[in-house]
Design a protein around this motif. Structure first.
Motif, short mmCIF file in Angstrom:
data_model
loop_
_atom_site.label_atom_id
_atom_site.label_comp_id
_atom_site.label_asym_id
_atom_site.label_seq_id
_atom_site.Cartn_x
_atom_site.Cartn_y
_atom_site.Cartn_z
N ILE A 167 3.84 5.97 -2.03
CA ILE A 167 5.13 6.62 -2.26
C ILE A 167 5.33 6.88 -3.74
O ILE A 167 5.81 7.94 -4.16
CB ILE A 167 6.28 5.75 -1.70
CG1 ILE A 167 6.22 5.72 -0.18
CG2 ILE A 167 7.64 6.28 -2.16
CD1 ILE A 167 7.17 4.73 0.46
N ASN A 168 4.95 5.89 -4.55
CA ASN A 168 5.11 6.04 -6.00
C ASN A 168 4.24 7.18 -6.52
O ASN A 168 4.66 7.97 -7.37
CB ASN A 168 4.74 4.73 -6.70
CG ASN A 168 5.12 4.74 -8.17
OD1 ASN A 168 6.27 4.99 -8.51
ND2 ASN A 168 4.15 4.49 -9.03
N SER A 169 3.00 7.27 -6.00
CA SER A 169 2.11 8.36 -6.40
C SER A 169 2.67 9.70 -5.99
O SER A 169 2.68 10.67 -6.76
CB SER A 169 0.72 8.15 -5.78
OG SER A 169 -0.13 9.23 -6.09
N HIS B 108 4.00 12.92 -8.36
CA HIS B 108 3.57 14.31 -8.22
C HIS B 108 4.75 15.23 -7.91
O HIS B 108 4.89 16.30 -8.49
CB HIS B 108 2.52 14.43 -7.11
CG HIS B 108 1.16 13.96 -7.53
ND1 HIS B 108 0.76 12.66 -7.40
CD2 HIS B 108 0.12 14.64 -8.09
CE1 HIS B 108 -0.49 12.53 -7.85
NE2 HIS B 108 -0.89 13.71 -8.29
N LEU B 109 5.60 14.78 -7.00
CA LEU B 109 6.73 15.62 -6.57
C LEU B 109 7.75 15.79 -7.69
O LEU B 109 8.32 16.87 -7.86
CB LEU B 109 7.40 15.01 -5.34
CG LEU B 109 8.58 15.80 -4.75
CD1 LEU B 109 8.13 17.19 -4.32
CD2 LEU B 109 9.18 15.04 -3.57
N SER B 110 7.97 14.73 -8.45
CA SER B 110 8.99 14.81 -9.51
C SER B 110 8.62 15.84 -10.56
O SER B 110 9.51 16.37 -11.25
CB SER B 110 9.19 13.44 -10.16
OG SER B 110 7.97 12.98 -10.74
N ILE C 267 0.84 -1.22 0.00
CA ILE C 267 0.00 0.00 0.00
C ILE C 267 0.86 1.25 0.00
O ILE C 267 0.63 2.19 -0.75
CB ILE C 267 -0.94 -0.01 1.22
CG1 ILE C 267 -1.92 -1.19 1.12
CG2 ILE C 267 -1.67 1.32 1.35
CD1 ILE C 267 -2.77 -1.38 2.36
N HIS C 268 1.89 1.22 0.85
CA HIS C 268 2.75 2.39 0.96
C HIS C 268 3.64 2.56 -0.27
O HIS C 268 4.02 3.69 -0.61
CB HIS C 268 3.59 2.31 2.24
CG HIS C 268 2.83 2.72 3.46
ND1 HIS C 268 2.69 4.03 3.83
CD2 HIS C 268 2.15 1.98 4.37
CE1 HIS C 268 1.97 4.09 4.93
NE2 HIS C 268 1.62 2.86 5.29
#
Length: 637
Positions: A230-232, A236-238, A225-226
């Motif tokens: 984290i991937n999501s 967004h952050l990238s 789940i994490h």
């Protein structure tokens, strides 16, 4: 456990477990060549610039050697805080000291894994020419047979090191990578569960003891789940990286522009130096020639005088010599032949005296006094801010002590108040507003079709005055006594009012103007600055109407020094500089307090058709343009 801070608690944080368990994903790309690439950046400590030794993670997720962090904290003297050497973010030292910072197991394993894969690339770390057959666990280096026997084992202090075969080392590393982390409180128990209450990874025995009443789940489920979260978040952050790269690029452009500007300025200064030296040398040569010419003329006169004296001396000498010879050697006949004439001649010469006219002259050099800015001066203009107002055309602008900017426009028939953050505070309808100024208590005076309107700082219409006193009120300002001054364009005069009862005090005639528009008052004197748009001039007048300076050529527009092209708004700063919105030259002209050109502080590169100018509370120049844009500049003289 502190949220978002990778400090050790009683149990290991599950994120480290997840990182280690995913290390095997790097197997497909591992090689010594890739290790060299990683070693240059990813595996290098930013403090010591060497490969990590016992890497520890800060809350900002930058990793450093434990020893390097300890030295950094000691040297900084920050006590209970750690300031990241990379991003400068501060974080408290975890309970128990620096040693309690989370180990970056992931980096350690990546390093060992890359060094141990693909045996064909694994070379002796000493000679770099032979394939390694051994690995020293103390030196942490691979060794070939020759280097081990002749160099490593030949050193007495190294003989006690534990050396294993390279293949055994590979097996150990592989086993370590494939193994799960074990609980440091319960020997032999793997960390395979996750406590959602305490946000920690736990073993089976931890659940039976400390976490028996907590919600504990399989770590694989929660890690999945994490991972998605984290991937999501990463996705967004990238995306923000591009924004920062753009900002970085813009700063680089500004740096290049600044470098280019200062290089040009230095070149201009050097050229000015060369021009001044050349001119000084020319003037010096001219003055020297003049001095020599004066001396030569005087010397010629003295030479003529000297020749005259010498001729008289020769005459006396020759007569005396003839008389002497006549007396000593002449016969009686010869004596008597010359007696009367020689005596008469000597009598004549005896009355002659050398007459030297006093012609002493002084050839001196009187040093001229150089103006303070004869060489020039360096100024700096920094574009601070800009925003688009809701007005199509800004006619006048004024700034309050609170940082509010007030704009008026005849075309939009609006008075608009803009906050320092560019938000519209209020906007009110005004019949043909032309000028605006702020009184000491943040009341506003706006000149318009029906006279002068007074507004509160919230935009409420309080009073109207000046009806009947003026035909076409335009510019408005305050004098040094707090009186309101209003420029009446049609009647070519300035009307003065008290700021309490708004009674007319006096009128100042300005008949030299064609179309007087806007006015300002110098802070260090009572001089009133008046812009004459159609006359292409700016005047300085006294309260009695006397003109003390004029800048511009009356009735003649131009763009050179001493010329204006429909000057509009004017203002002054605290030291007496005069700013002129030189409208159709697309620039702001700066004069000294006595009306002399100082420089063009803003040009066509920065503004287009400037109309209103004002100085804000920070001493910065605010320029309103016909297009509705407002820009703020910081200038340094």
């Amino acid at each position: 456990m502190t949220e978002n801070a990778p400090f050790l608690s009683d149990e290991t944080n599950y994120t480290d477990f997840w990182l280690c368990s995913n290390l095997t994903q790097f197997k497909v790309m591992a090689s010594k060549k890739l290790y060299d690439v990683f070693s240059d950046n990813f595996l290098t400590c930013h403090i010591c610039l060497h490969e990590y030794e016992d890497p520890r993670v800060l809350p900002c997720y930058h990793t450093f050697c434990l020893a390097c962090l300890a030295q950094h904290v000691a040297a900084s003297g920050s006590g209970g805080n750690i300031k990241c050497p990379v991003c400068l973010q501060e974080a408290p030292v975890p309970p128990g000291g620096i040693e309690k910072l989370v180990r970056n197991f992931f980096l350690s394993k990546v390093k060992d894994f890359m060094l141990t894969t693909e045996n064909k690339d694994k070379m002796c770390g000493n000679c770099d020419s032979q394939v390694a057959q051994f690995y020293c666990q103390d030196c942490r280096h691979f060794l070939c047979e020759n280097c081990r026997q002749k160099q490593h084992d030949a050193i007495k202090i190294l003989r006690g090191h534990k050396i294993i075969s390279a293949s055994d080392h590979d097996k150990q590393v592989q086993e370590e990578m494939d193994a799960r982390l074990f609980c440091d409180k319960h020997k032999g128990q793997q960390l395979i569960f996750y406590c959602t209450d305490d946000d920690v990874v736990v073993c089976r025995d931890c659940i039976l003891t400390k976490h028996n009443k907590h919600n504990c789940v399989d770590i694989a489920d929660v890690a999945k789940i994490h991972k998605e979260k984290i991937n999501s978040a990463f996705n967004h952050l990238s995306k923000n990286i591009a924004l920062f790269e753009k900002a970085e690029s813009e700063i680089s452009k500004q740096q290049k522009y600044t470098t280019d500007v200062v290089n040009k300025t230095v070149t201009d200064i050097q050229q000015q130096e060369a021009d001044i030296i050349k001119e000084v040398q020319r003037i010096s040569a001219q003055l020297i020639a003049e001095a020599k010419d004066h001396a030569a003329t005087h010397m010629k006169s003295l030479e003529a005088e000297k020749d005259r004296v010498q001729l008289q001396k020769v005459s006396i000498h020759s007569t005396c010599e003839f008389a002497k010879q006549l007396v000593q050697h002449g016969s009686h006949t010869e004596v008597m032949t010359h007696a009367k004439n020689i005596q008469a001649r000597m009598k004549e010469l005896n009355n002659v005296r050398p007459t030297v006219q006093v012609k002493t002259i002084e050839i001196t050099f009187s040093k001229g006094k150089l103006p303070a800015d004869f060489f020039g001066r360096v100024t700096m203009l920094e574009w601070i801010d800009e925003f688009e107002s809701s007005m199509k055309n800004v006619w006048d602008i004024s700034c309050s002590q609170s940082g509010t900017i007030y704009l008026v426009s005849v075309i939009s028939c609006k008075l608009t108040a803009i906050s320092p953050s560019h938000e519209v505070i209020f906007q009110v309808d005004v019949p043909s507003p032309r000028g605006v100024t702020v009184l000491s208590d943040d009341r506003l005076v706006v000149t318009c079709r029906d006279g002068c309107r007074v507004y509160s700082s919230s935009g409420k219409h309080v009073k109207t005055f000046g009806q009947g006193d003026m035909s076409y009120p335009q510019g408005v300002t305050l004098d040094n006594n707090g009186h309101i001054l209003v420029c009446d364009m049609n009647n070519k005069c300035i009307c003065g009012y008290d700021a309490v009862q708004y009674n007319l005090i006096n009128k100042i005639g300005i008949p030299m103007c064609n179309n007087p528009r806007y006015i300002a008052v110098l802070p260090c004197r009572d001089t009133i600055v008046v812009s004459d748009s159609d006359g292409h001039c700016v005047y300085g007048v006294t309260p009695q109407g006397d003109v003390v300076f004029q800048y511009g050529t009356p009735g003649e527009e131009g763009s050179g020094d001493g010329y204006l092209n429909y000057p509009w708004g004017v203002c002054t700063d605290s030291v007496g500089h005069i700013f002129i919105a030189d409208q159709w030259n697309h620039r702001v002209v700066v004069l000294t307090s006595d009306g002399q050109l100082l420089r063009y502080v803003v040009g066509p590169e920065q503004v287009s058709a400037p109309a209103g100018v004002a100085i804000d509370i920070k001493g910065q120049l605010v320029v309103g343009m016909y297009g509705g844009k407002v820009k703020t500049f910081r200038y340094v003289y």
